[in-house]
Motif scaffolding. Structure first.
Motif, PDB file in Angstrom:
ATOM      1  N   PHE A 123     -47.859  65.150  96.144  1.00 59.92           N
ATOM      2  CA  PHE A 123     -48.322  66.271  96.974  1.00 59.92           C
ATOM      3  C   PHE A 123     -47.136  67.125  97.424  1.00 59.92           C
ATOM      4  CE2 PHE A 123     -49.090  67.831 101.376  1.00 59.92           C
ATOM      5  CZ  PHE A 123     -50.025  68.819 101.060  1.00 59.92           C
ATOM      6  N   PHE A 124     -46.086  66.478  97.936  1.00 61.78           N
ATOM      7  CA  PHE A 124     -44.924  67.236  98.422  1.00 61.78           C
ATOM      8  C   PHE A 124     -44.211  67.985  97.293  1.00 61.78           C
ATOM      9  CE2 PHE A 124     -45.362  65.011 102.455  1.00 61.78           C
ATOM     10  CZ  PHE A 124     -44.981  66.001 103.347  1.00 61.78           C
ATOM     11  N   LYS A 125     -44.197  67.374  96.103  1.00 60.07           N
ATOM     12  CA  LYS A 125     -43.599  68.068  94.952  1.00 60.07           C
ATOM     13  C   LYS A 125     -44.366  69.345  94.650  1.00 60.07           C
ATOM     14  CE  LYS A 125     -41.057  65.425  91.642  1.00 60.07           C
ATOM     15  NZ  LYS A 125     -41.053  64.236  90.775  1.00 60.07           N
ATOM     16  N   TRP A 126     -45.689  69.231  94.732  1.00 59.55           N
ATOM     17  CA  TRP A 126     -46.531  70.411  94.484  1.00 59.55           C
ATOM     18  C   TRP A 126     -46.330  71.453  95.586  1.00 59.55           C
ATOM     19  CZ3 TRP A 126     -51.406  71.629  97.093  1.00 59.55           C
ATOM     20  CH2 TRP A 126     -52.032  72.764  96.552  1.00 59.55           C
ATOM     21  N   VAL A 127     -46.201  71.003  96.832  1.00 68.16           N
ATOM     22  CA  VAL A 127     -45.936  71.931  97.939  1.00 68.16           C
ATOM     23  C   VAL A 127     -44.628  72.672  97.681  1.00 68.16           C
ATOM     24  CG1 VAL A 127     -45.370  72.109 100.407  1.00 68.16           C
ATOM     25  CG2 VAL A 127     -47.260  70.644  99.667  1.00 68.16           C
ATOM     26  N   SER A 128     -43.608  71.932  97.241  1.00 67.27           N
ATOM     27  CA  SER A 128     -42.323  72.601  97.035  1.00 67.27           C
ATOM     28  C   SER A 128     -42.417  73.587  95.867  1.00 67.27           C
ATOM     29  CB  SER A 128     -41.193  71.575  96.913  1.00 67.27           C
ATOM     30  OG  SER A 128     -40.838  71.316  95.633  1.00 67.27           O
ATOM     31  N   ALA A 129     -43.158  73.232  94.813  1.00 68.13           N
ATOM     32  CA  ALA A 129     -43.361  74.183  93.694  1.00 68.13           C
ATOM     33  C   ALA A 129     -44.133  75.413  94.174  1.00 68.13           C
ATOM     34  CB  ALA A 129     -44.120  73.492  92.560  1.00 68.13           C
ATOM     35  N   SER A 130     -45.093  75.196  95.072  1.00 70.16           N
ATOM     36  CA  SER A 130     -45.904  76.304  95.599  1.00 70.16           C
ATOM     37  C   SER A 130     -45.051  77.251  96.449  1.00 70.16           C
ATOM     38  CB  SER A 130     -47.049  75.771  96.457  1.00 70.16           C
ATOM     39  OG  SER A 130     -47.882  74.929  95.683  1.00 70.16           O
ATOM     40  N   ILE A 131     -44.154  76.675  97.243  1.00 72.10           N
ATOM     41  CA  ILE A 131     -43.266  77.506  98.066  1.00 72.10           C
ATOM     42  C   ILE A 131     -42.310  78.292  97.160  1.00 72.10           C
ATOM     43  CG2 ILE A 131     -41.447  77.470  99.839  1.00 72.10           C
ATOM     44  CD1 ILE A 131     -42.793  74.848 100.905  1.00 72.10           C
ATOM     45  N   ALA A 132     -41.794  77.615  96.115  1.00 69.04           N
ATOM     46  CA  ALA A 132     -40.878  78.277  95.180  1.00 69.04           C
ATOM     47  C   ALA A 132     -41.575  79.453  94.488  1.00 69.04           C
ATOM     48  CB  ALA A 132     -40.363  77.271  94.147  1.00 69.04           C
ATOM     49  N   THR A 133     -42.819  79.214  94.032  1.00 67.01           N
ATOM     50  CA  THR A 133     -43.585  80.271  93.365  1.00 67.01           C
ATOM     51  C   THR A 133     -43.823  81.443  94.303  1.00 67.01           C
ATOM     52  OG1 THR A 133     -44.728  78.632  92.027  1.00 67.01           O
ATOM     53  CG2 THR A 133     -45.795  80.758  92.190  1.00 67.01           C
ATOM     54  N   THR A 134     -44.198  81.123  95.546  1.00 64.33           N
ATOM     55  CA  THR A 134     -44.480  82.190  96.518  1.00 64.33           C
ATOM     56  C   THR A 134     -43.217  82.983  96.832  1.00 64.33           C
ATOM     57  OG1 THR A 134     -46.175  80.764  97.475  1.00 64.33           O
ATOM     58  CG2 THR A 134     -45.535  82.677  98.756  1.00 64.33           C
ATOM     59  N   SER A 135     -42.086  82.274  96.993  1.00 60.26           N
ATOM     60  CA  SER A 135     -40.859  83.001  97.343  1.00 60.26           C
ATOM     61  C   SER A 135     -40.422  83.893  96.176  1.00 60.26           C
ATOM     62  CB  SER A 135     -39.742  82.043  97.761  1.00 60.26           C
ATOM     63  OG  SER A 135     -39.484  81.105  96.763  1.00 60.26           O
ATOM     64  N   GLN A 136     -40.673  83.439  94.947  1.00 62.66           N
ATOM     65  CA  GLN A 136     -40.353  84.263  93.776  1.00 62.66           C
ATOM     66  C   GLN A 136     -41.248  85.499  93.749  1.00 62.66           C
ATOM     67  OE1 GLN A 136     -40.409  81.963  90.223  1.00 62.66           O
ATOM     68  NE2 GLN A 136     -39.720  83.619  88.930  1.00 62.66           N
ATOM     69  N   LYS A 137     -42.520  85.266  94.058  1.00 61.20           N
ATOM     70  CA  LYS A 137     -43.491  86.369  94.064  1.00 61.20           C
ATOM     71  C   LYS A 137     -43.128  87.446  95.086  1.00 61.20           C
ATOM     72  CE  LYS A 137     -48.302  86.449  93.115  1.00 61.20           C
ATOM     73  NZ  LYS A 137     -49.444  85.769  92.672  1.00 61.20           N
ATOM     74  N   VAL A 138     -42.771  87.000  96.303  1.00 63.52           N
ATOM     75  CA  VAL A 138     -42.446  87.998  97.326  1.00 63.52           C
ATOM     76  C   VAL A 138     -41.122  88.698  96.999  1.00 63.52           C
ATOM     77  CG1 VAL A 138     -43.789  86.884  99.164  1.00 63.52           C
ATOM     78  CG2 VAL A 138     -41.371  86.358  98.975  1.00 63.52           C
ATOM     79  N   ASP A 139     -40.178  87.951  96.412  1.00 61.11           N
ATOM     80  CA  ASP A 139     -38.887  88.560  96.070  1.00 61.11           C
ATOM     81  C   ASP A 139     -39.012  89.568  94.931  1.00 61.11           C
ATOM     82  OD1 ASP A 139     -37.410  87.327  97.940  1.00 61.11           O
ATOM     83  OD2 ASP A 139     -36.263  86.036  96.607  1.00 61.11           O
ATOM     84  N   LEU A 140     -39.689  89.156  93.870  1.00 58.29           N
ATOM     85  CA  LEU A 140     -39.679  89.977  92.655  1.00 58.29           C
ATOM     86  C   LEU A 140     -40.827  90.973  92.606  1.00 58.29           C
ATOM     87  CD1 LEU A 140     -38.736  87.216  90.043  1.00 58.29           C
ATOM     88  CD2 LEU A 140     -37.220  88.767  91.272  1.00 58.29           C
ATOM     89  N   GLN A 141     -42.026  90.509  93.005  1.00 54.91           N
ATOM     90  CA  GLN A 141     -43.193  91.406  92.877  1.00 54.91           C
ATOM     91  C   GLN A 141     -43.612  92.007  94.207  1.00 54.91           C
ATOM     92  OE1 GLN A 141     -46.246  88.918  91.173  1.00 54.91           O
ATOM     93  NE2 GLN A 141     -44.920  88.220  89.533  1.00 54.91           N
ATOM     94  N   LYS A 142     -42.970  91.537  95.302  1.00 55.18           N
ATOM     95  CA  LYS A 142     -43.347  91.989  96.654  1.00 55.18           C
ATOM     96  C   LYS A 142     -44.839  91.742  96.915  1.00 55.18           C
ATOM     97  CE  LYS A 142     -39.184  93.585  97.299  1.00 55.18           C
ATOM     98  NZ  LYS A 142     -38.334  92.391  97.254  1.00 55.18           N
ATOM     99  N   LYS A 143     -45.344  90.633  96.368  1.00 60.04           N
ATOM    100  CA  LYS A 143     -46.764  90.302  96.550  1.00 60.04           C
ATOM    101  C   LYS A 143     -46.869  88.982  97.281  1.00 60.04           C
ATOM    102  CE  LYS A 143     -49.403  92.453  92.862  1.00 60.04           C
ATOM    103  NZ  LYS A 143     -49.035  92.479  91.442  1.00 60.04           N
ATOM    104  N   GLU A 144     -47.930  88.851  98.085  1.00 58.98           N
ATOM    105  CA  GLU A 144     -48.135  87.606  98.823  1.00 58.98           C
ATOM    106  C   GLU A 144     -49.159  86.733  98.114  1.00 58.98           C
ATOM    107  OE1 GLU A 144     -47.270  88.470 103.244  1.00 58.98           O
ATOM    108  OE2 GLU A 144     -48.850  89.848 102.697  1.00 58.98           O
ATOM    109  N   THR A 145     -49.113  85.440  98.372  1.00 55.63           N
ATOM    110  CA  THR A 145     -50.155  84.568  97.826  1.00 55.63           C
ATOM    111  C   THR A 145     -51.281  84.473  98.849  1.00 55.63           C
ATOM    112  OG1 THR A 145     -49.028  82.660  98.759  1.00 55.63           O
ATOM    113  CG2 THR A 145     -48.564  83.159  96.467  1.00 55.63           C
TER     114      THR A 145
END
Length: 212
Positions: free
Chosen positions: A173-195
Motif C-alpha cells: 500500500f505504501f509503495k503505491w502511495v509513494s508512486a501516486s505522490i510521484a505521479t501527481t508531483s510530475q503532473k503538477v510540475d510538467l502539465q500543471k494539472k491536478e489529480t
C-alpha cells in the motif's frame, strides 16, 4: 514555488498494535526514501502525518521532503476518525496557500487515510467540513477484515481495501502511495494539472483492491 501538500491520516488505535503499526512505520520510511529519489516530488511534495486514536493529532506538520523526520507512532485506544477529519480540515486551512487574484496558491492537497476499524466518534460534521475544503484526491484505505468500507465511502468515492493488515500488504500500500505522490508531483510540475481521483493515479498493486 507551489507546494503539493500530502496528508497521511494513520489509524494508531489499539487494534493496530504490533505488526500493523510496525508496518506503517516501515512503510513511511520506504515512502520518504523513494520520494527523495524523485526530482519532481523533491521539488514540490510536502508531507504531513496525522494520527488518530482516542484523539487526533498532527504528529508532523506539513514539511518539505528533504526535512521530513519519521515520527514515532505507537498504537493504543479507540478510533477517532471524525476528529482526524476535522483536524485535517483545520491543518489544510492553516498550511495550504489558497489561489487568489494576485497569487497562484498551492496545489490541492492529496490525502491518504488508512484505518483497520471503524470510527468510534461521529463523523457527520467533519465530513460536511471536508466537502467544503478544497481537496484534490482523497484515498481511504480499509486495512484488514474489520475495517468498515461503508464508513469510508461516506468520506470519499476513492476507497481501497487490504484483505489483511500484515507487513507485506501494508508495504505494498505504501509503495503505491509513494508512486501516486510521484505521479501527481510530475503532473503538477510538467502539465500543471491536478489529480482528482483514483483514475489519475497509477493502478494499485494486487494487494490493494478498489472498492466500487
Amino acid at each position: 514555488m507551489r507546494k503539493l501538500p500530502v496528508y497521511l491520516l494513520l489509524d494508531s488505535s489499539g487494534s493496530m498494535h504490533g505488526e500493523p503499526i510496525e508496518a506503517v512505520r516501515n512503510g513511511l520510511q520506504t515512502l520518504v526514501a523513494a520520494l527523495r529519489q524523485d526530482p519532481h516530488a523533491l521539488e514540490s511534495a510536502y508531507l504531513s502525518v496525522i494520527t488518530f486514536a482516542d484523539a487526533a493529532q498532527q504528529v508532523v506538520p506539513l514539511t518539505e521532503l528533504s526535512q521530513f523526520q519519521i515520527p514515532t507512532i505507537t498504537a493504543s485506544g479507540t478510533t477517532a476518525m471524525g476528529a482526524a477529519l476535522s483536524l485535517l480540515v483545520e491543518c489544510i486551512s492553516r498550511e495550504v496557500a489558497v489561489t487568489s487574484a494576485e497569487v497562484k496558491g498551492d496545489w490541492k492537497p492529496i490525502v491518504f487515510m488508512m484505518t483497520d476499524g471503524e470510527a468510534t466518534d461521529d463523523m457527520t460534521n467533519s465530513i460536511a467540513e471536508l466537502k467544503k475544503a478544497k481537496v484534490g484526491t482523497f484515498i481511504a484505505c480499509a486495512a484488514g477484515p474489520n475495517a468498515n468500507t461503508s464508513h469510508l465511502s461516506q468520506i470519499t468515492d476513492s476507497v481501497v481495501k487490504l484483505d489483511t493488515a500484515d507487513s507485506n500488504t501494508i508495504k505494498a500500500f505504501f509503495k503505491w502511495v509513494s508512486a501516486s505522490i510521484a505521479t501527481t508531483s510530475q503532473k503538477v510540475d510538467l502539465q500543471k494539472k491536478e489529480t482528482t481521483g483514483l483514475s489519475d493515479l497509477p493502478p494499485p498493486p494486487p494487494e490493494v483492491n478498489v472498492v466500487l
